[in-house]
Write a protein that holds these residues in place. Sequence first.
Motif, PDB file in Angstrom:
ATOM      1  N   ASN A 176      58.041   5.194  28.474  1.00 42.00           N
ATOM      2  CA  ASN A 176      59.361   5.402  28.018  1.00 42.00           C
ATOM      3  C   ASN A 176      59.824   6.429  27.062  1.00 42.00           C
ATOM      4  OD1 ASN A 176      61.462   3.184  27.815  1.00 42.00           O
ATOM      5  ND2 ASN A 176      60.702   2.466  25.581  1.00 42.00           N
ATOM      6  N   GLY A 177      59.051   7.156  26.401  1.00 39.45           N
ATOM      7  CA  GLY A 177      59.425   8.327  25.447  1.00 39.45           C
ATOM      8  C   GLY A 177      59.784   9.148  26.591  1.00 39.45           C
ATOM      9  N   CYS A 225      62.105  16.121  36.337  1.00 36.57           N
ATOM     10  CA  CYS A 225      61.087  17.142  35.566  1.00 36.57           C
ATOM     11  C   CYS A 225      61.057  16.323  34.250  1.00 36.57           C
ATOM     12  CB  CYS A 225      62.035  18.344  35.091  1.00 36.57           C
ATOM     13  SG  CYS A 225      60.686  19.315  34.146  1.00 36.57           S
ATOM     14  N   LEU A 226      59.752  15.820  33.968  1.00 36.24           N
ATOM     15  CA  LEU A 226      59.426  14.951  32.760  1.00 36.24           C
ATOM     16  C   LEU A 226      58.689  15.764  31.984  1.00 36.24           C
ATOM     17  CD1 LEU A 226      58.264  11.688  34.910  1.00 36.24           C
ATOM     18  CD2 LEU A 226      60.494  12.083  33.639  1.00 36.24           C
ATOM     19  N   PHE A 227      58.747  15.454  30.699  1.00 35.04           N
ATOM     20  CA  PHE A 227      57.998  16.178  29.605  1.00 35.04           C
ATOM     21  C   PHE A 227      57.078  15.344  28.958  1.00 35.04           C
ATOM     22  CE2 PHE A 227      61.872  18.873  30.495  1.00 35.04           C
ATOM     23  CZ  PHE A 227      61.444  19.955  30.291  1.00 35.04           C
ATOM     24  N   GLY A 228      55.767  15.301  29.261  1.00 35.56           N
ATOM     25  CA  GLY A 228      54.935  14.288  28.708  1.00 35.56           C
ATOM     26  C   GLY A 228      54.378  14.835  27.355  1.00 35.56           C
ATOM     27  N   MET A 245      69.712   6.686  23.921  1.00 30.98           N
ATOM     28  CA  MET A 245      69.318   5.501  23.834  1.00 30.98           C
ATOM     29  C   MET A 245      68.120   5.266  23.160  1.00 30.98           C
ATOM     30  SD  MET A 245      69.955   2.801  26.745  1.00 30.98           S
ATOM     31  CE  MET A 245      68.713   3.416  27.988  1.00 30.98           C
ATOM     32  N   SER A 246      67.967   4.276  22.343  1.00 33.82           N
ATOM     33  CA  SER A 246      66.703   4.059  21.503  1.00 33.82           C
ATOM     34  C   SER A 246      65.587   3.099  22.269  1.00 33.82           C
ATOM     35  CB  SER A 246      67.055   3.193  20.338  1.00 33.82           C
ATOM     36  OG  SER A 246      67.444   1.880  20.754  1.00 33.82           O
ATOM     37  N   ASP A 247      64.602   3.262  21.786  1.00 35.99           N
ATOM     38  CA  ASP A 247      63.515   2.611  22.560  1.00 35.99           C
ATOM     39  C   ASP A 247      63.694   0.719  22.364  1.00 35.99           C
ATOM     40  OD1 ASP A 247      62.818   2.625  19.948  1.00 35.99           O
ATOM     41  OD2 ASP A 247      60.710   3.148  20.249  1.00 35.99           O
ATOM     42  N   PRO A 257      58.043  -1.786  28.399  1.00 35.06           N
ATOM     43  CA  PRO A 257      58.471  -1.059  29.102  1.00 35.06           C
ATOM     44  C   PRO A 257      57.387  -0.151  29.819  1.00 35.06           C
ATOM     45  CG  PRO A 257      59.780  -0.844  27.427  1.00 35.06           C
ATOM     46  CD  PRO A 257      58.896  -2.033  26.970  1.00 35.06           C
ATOM     47  N   HIS A 258      56.316  -0.056  28.946  1.00 33.54           N
ATOM     48  CA  HIS A 258      55.178   0.660  29.479  1.00 33.54           C
ATOM     49  C   HIS A 258      54.335   0.030  30.851  1.00 33.54           C
ATOM     50  CE1 HIS A 258      52.518   4.207  29.155  1.00 33.54           C
ATOM     51  NE2 HIS A 258      51.428   3.499  29.047  1.00 33.54           N
ATOM     52  N   MET A 259      54.670  -1.443  30.984  1.00 30.84           N
ATOM     53  CA  MET A 259      54.125  -2.212  31.728  1.00 30.84           C
ATOM     54  C   MET A 259      54.754  -1.811  33.196  1.00 30.84           C
ATOM     55  SD  MET A 259      53.778  -6.398  32.245  1.00 30.84           S
ATOM     56  CE  MET A 259      53.210  -6.544  30.541  1.00 30.84           C
ATOM     57  N   ILE A 260      56.052  -1.258  33.305  1.00 26.78           N
ATOM     58  CA  ILE A 260      56.413  -0.651  34.508  1.00 26.78           C
ATOM     59  C   ILE A 260      55.744   0.549  35.018  1.00 26.78           C
ATOM     60  CG2 ILE A 260      58.604   0.269  35.461  1.00 26.78           C
ATOM     61  CD1 ILE A 260      59.004  -2.594  34.497  1.00 26.78           C
TER      62      ILE A 260
END
Length: 342
Positions: free
Chosen positions: A164-165, A183-186, A233-235, A262-265
């Motif tokens: 989600n972050g 491109c995701l930033f983990g 947008m906020s979590d 969200p983390h379940m997705i």
Amino acid sequence: MKNNPFWKKLRDYFSIYLPKQRSSSEKTIDTSHMAWNLLLRYLLQERGMTAGALEFESFTSELLTAFLDRMETVRHWKTSTRNNRLSCIRAFFKYASCTCPEAYVVHEDLRTIPLKKGIDSSRVVSHMAKDVIASIIGCIDILSPKGLRDCFYLTLMYDSAARNGEMLGLKLSDISTDNACICLFGKGSKPRLVPLTRETMAMFAKYKTSFHKGSDRSSPLFYTMHKGQKTPMSDDNVARFLKKYAIQTCSQNPHVPENVHPHMIRHSRAMHLYQGGMPLAVLSEFLGHEDPETTLIYAYADTEMKRQAVEKASESLPLTDIEMEFPAWEDADIIGRLVRGY
């Protein structure tokens, strides 16, 4: 407080060491900030200490344990949260101990505080079946602007298995239409490229037309308007609309979990990829796991694949040809005599 070694070190820790020397992520720094804000507030407001009088020697294992116990009671910290806050506080004293002998003594004392053990849920993965995911996303009205945004958010999150972050930190430029990837930033701001399906890219085109006409490429991909400005947008917003759609879907699909988050997705997408045959090594890269061992949770948690493997291995066993002799306690009269004692 300018000449107080404790405050000087604490300032350098947050202004120089974490952001510049360690290149820590904003999330890591924010988590450490939170731990120290709560600790200092506890010392000043509940223990009656004054800021100017605080020094390294003020922090003892007894005091810190009392603080952690208090936060568990007042803020209902989970075991993992308690241990995380303890690690954040000890990390500062480890840093300070390199140049301050008095901090070294405190660090050694704080190391005696044990991490609290909780229920081992490391091999439990909360996930949803494919039809449940499809039901939740399918109930969204994409003809409305918010519906289109929410649908694209959940579709992109599922397709990329993003945290989600990571989703909330996306910019418009992070999706490449030429290569159909994102491109995701983990964790630790480490980038990874993840391919996207044609369906997701088609939805992105619709979303971009509705929400990003004339937008700068550095604009947040998902935003809310605040005083005329686009802000990420906020979590809380994500959790709110996901819960709303999950509740709407319950009447059509009884398998929707009670507490969808969200983390379940992300977990669901990872489990579906693993069940589809993606090797754990590739899945680890796809998810951005720094330690490949972390990805093993999906192998531990997948009982259906274990069941299929057991059934396949048992096909050649002549279990059906064995004449079963039932034990004497199947006789109701014998059971009755045992209960009566004769």
